[in-house]
Design a protein around this motif. Structure first.
Motif: not given
Ligand code: SF4
Length: 98
Positions: A76-81
């Motif tokens: 779910v992380c949209p920032e690919e963090a």
């Protein structure tokens, strides 16, 4: 009373507390919090079933010790963090279903 009936009366926290964690000294999930600052909705905080992500003074705080190894945060992380891997063999969560 059947096992199924007993489970219906338990809260999710009670069921999770049956599990055992053999926590590794090294985190199996690394969060690049510099990317979190750019994330508007911070879905990890809302969707992690173990509440490993919390907000403290508008910053994401992460702790890996109670992780269920479900992989939701990575997806779910949209920032690919999030750098995600399983803990070394034998470490991490040991599920108990009874
Ligand atoms: S893998 Fe699942 S339980 Fe572990 S931190 Fe990510 S969302 Fe939470």
């Amino acid at each position: 009373m059947s096992t199924k009936e007993v489970r219906k009366k338990l809260r999710i926290e009670d069921i999770l507390n049956n599990n055992v964690w053999d926590v590794d000294y090294e985190a199996h999930i690394i969060v690049d919090t510099s990317k979190c600052a750019k994330c508007e909705y911070k879905p990890c905080v809302r969707l992690c079933p173990a509440e490993c992500y919390t907000m403290v003074d508008d910053k994401v705080l992460f702790s890996y010790e109670g992780c269920l190894e479900c992989g939701t945060c990575r997806i779910v992380c949209p920032e690919e963090a999030i750098t995600w891997r399983y803990p070394p063999s034998g470490r991490g969560i040991h599920f108990r279903f009874s």
